[in-house]
Write an enzyme that holds these catalytic residues in place. Structure first.
Site, short mmCIF file in Angstrom:
data_model
loop_
_atom_site.label_atom_id
_atom_site.label_comp_id
_atom_site.label_asym_id
_atom_site.label_seq_id
_atom_site.Cartn_x
_atom_site.Cartn_y
_atom_site.Cartn_z
CB CYS A 110 64.49 74.98 -1.14
SG CYS A 110 65.79 75.81 -1.75
CG HIS A 153 61.43 78.46 -5.03
ND1 HIS A 153 61.00 78.00 -3.91
CD2 HIS A 153 62.45 77.96 -5.08
CE1 HIS A 153 62.01 77.09 -2.97
NE2 HIS A 153 63.07 77.36 -3.74
CD GLU A 154 63.89 77.14 -8.65
OE1 GLU A 154 65.12 77.27 -8.39
OE2 GLU A 154 63.11 76.14 -7.99
CG HIS A 157 67.09 79.81 -5.03
ND1 HIS A 157 67.44 79.91 -3.79
CD2 HIS A 157 66.37 78.84 -5.34
CE1 HIS A 157 66.90 78.75 -3.17
NE2 HIS A 157 66.00 78.38 -4.19
C1 4LI Z 1 58.71 62.89 -5.96
C2 4LI Z 1 58.99 62.44 -7.36
C3 4LI Z 1 54.00 68.41 0.48
C4 4LI Z 1 55.14 69.14 1.12
C5 4LI Z 1 53.62 68.93 -0.54
C6 4LI Z 1 58.44 64.00 -5.63
C7 4LI Z 1 58.85 63.43 -8.28
C8 4LI Z 1 55.74 70.19 0.44
C9 4LI Z 1 54.20 70.02 -1.53
C10 4LI Z 1 58.31 65.33 -6.38
C11 4LI Z 1 55.33 70.39 -0.91
C12 4LI Z 1 58.52 64.72 -7.87
C13 4LI Z 1 57.82 70.09 -4.28
C14 4LI Z 1 58.37 72.36 -3.89
C15 4LI Z 1 57.01 71.47 -2.46
C16 4LI Z 1 56.83 70.69 1.22
C17 4LI Z 1 61.06 72.39 -5.59
C18 4LI Z 1 57.30 66.52 -4.72
C19 4LI Z 1 59.16 67.42 -6.24
C20 4LI Z 1 56.82 67.91 -4.63
C21 4LI Z 1 58.69 68.80 -6.03
C22 4LI Z 1 60.50 74.62 -6.10
C23 4LI Z 1 58.80 74.83 -4.30
C24 4LI Z 1 60.03 73.55 -5.74
C25 4LI Z 1 53.73 70.58 -2.67
C26 4LI Z 1 57.55 72.08 3.23
C27 4LI Z 1 62.75 71.03 -4.09
N1 4LI Z 1 58.60 71.40 -4.81
N2 4LI Z 1 56.95 70.23 -3.15
N3 4LI Z 1 57.82 72.62 -3.02
N4 4LI Z 1 58.17 66.63 -6.12
N5 4LI Z 1 57.86 68.90 -4.82
N6 4LI Z 1 59.00 73.48 -4.71
N7 4LI Z 1 56.06 71.81 -1.41
N8 4LI Z 1 56.44 71.45 2.33
N9 4LI Z 1 61.65 72.17 -4.30
O1 4LI Z 1 58.05 70.77 0.58
O2 4LI Z 1 61.43 71.81 -6.60
S1 4LI Z 1 59.08 75.83 -5.68
CL1 4LI Z 1 58.46 66.10 -8.96
NI NI Z 2 65.05 76.54 -3.69
#
Ligand code: 4LI
Ligand code: NI
Length: 183
Positions: A110, A153-154, A157
């Site tokens: 997040c 998730h959103e 919030h």
């Molecule tokens: C770089 C460029 C590993 C760890 C894998 C990265 C472009 C986690 C996952 C991204 C995890 C992009 C994401 C979310 C997770 C972890 C969110 C990378 C961005 C993966 C988004 C809202 C949960 C959303 C899959 C603790 C900021 N996003 N990874 N969870 N990506 N991203 N969430 N989990 N482990 N979070 O975080 O936007 S729902 Cl697109």
């Molecule tokens: Ni969030």
């Protein structure tokens, strides 16, 4: 433009309050906020702008995260099948959901949480969401997989719920999950 200094972090009371419904027709100010939220997601996923402005990549953002206590979300996600989902919405509401649950295999992150919180977050595998689009059309959308997870998730919030509130210790290890290779 929105940068990380506009994103409030865990501990801030706005992240624990229930956001207010947006009155439709939306004000120019609300529409501009929603537009900027989507712009942030685009910037955060673009390696050049992310580097230039120090943005953490995100695929979803809720207005309370920028300290605007209103029911608005932006989602920009390339799902596990390679399809792009881009939504900027007012007053999103989950009107039905599957019994089946799913989860992100590597847990959730997040933009308002500057630490890794280990653990699996159970989410509905499929949801139907009704909302008003940024163009003020009433929409009803059926979502599954990663996109459904981001929406939950959103929308959490908007109700003052953080993903780690939902982490469970005893999770079924055989449950279908979304691999971390979705990008
Ligand atoms: C770089 C460029 C590993 C760890 C894998 C990265 C472009 C986690 C996952 C991204 C995890 C992009 C994401 C979310 C997770 C972890 C969110 C990378 C961005 C993966 C988004 C809202 C949960 C959303 C899959 C603790 C900021 N996003 N990874 N969870 N990506 N991203 N969430 N989990 N482990 N979070 O975080 O936007 S729902 Cl697109
Ligand atoms: Ni969030």
């Amino acid at each position: 433009m929105i940068t990380m200094k506009d994103v409030i972090k865990e501990g801030h009371p706005t992240l624990r309050s229930v956001a207010k419904e947006v009155e439709i027709p939306a004000s120019k100010e609300d529409k501009e906020t929603l537009r900027k939220m989507m712009e942030f997601l685009h910037n955060s996923q673009n390696p050049e702008t992310a580097e230039k402005y120090g943005l953490r990549p995100g695929i979803g953002l809720a207005a309370p995260q920028i300290n605007v206590n209103k029911r608005m979300i932006a989602v920009l996600v390339n799902d596990e099948n390679g399809n792009l989902h881009e939504y900027a919405l007012y007053n999103p509401k989950i009107v039905s959901h599957s019994v089946e649950m799913t989860q992100l295999e590597n847990g959730e992150g997040c933009l308002s949480v500057d630490r890794d919180v280990p653990g699996l977050v159970p989410r509905y595998a499929r949801i139907t969401v009704q909302a008003t689009s940024i163009d003020e059309e009433e929409i009803s959308i059926r979502l599954k997989g990663l996109t459904a997870i981001v929406f939950q998730h959103e929308i959490d919030h908007l109700n003052g719920i953080m993903f780690y509130d939902r982490i469970v210790e005893n999770n079924d290890p055989f449950k279908k999950s979304i691999p971390s290779s979705f990008k």
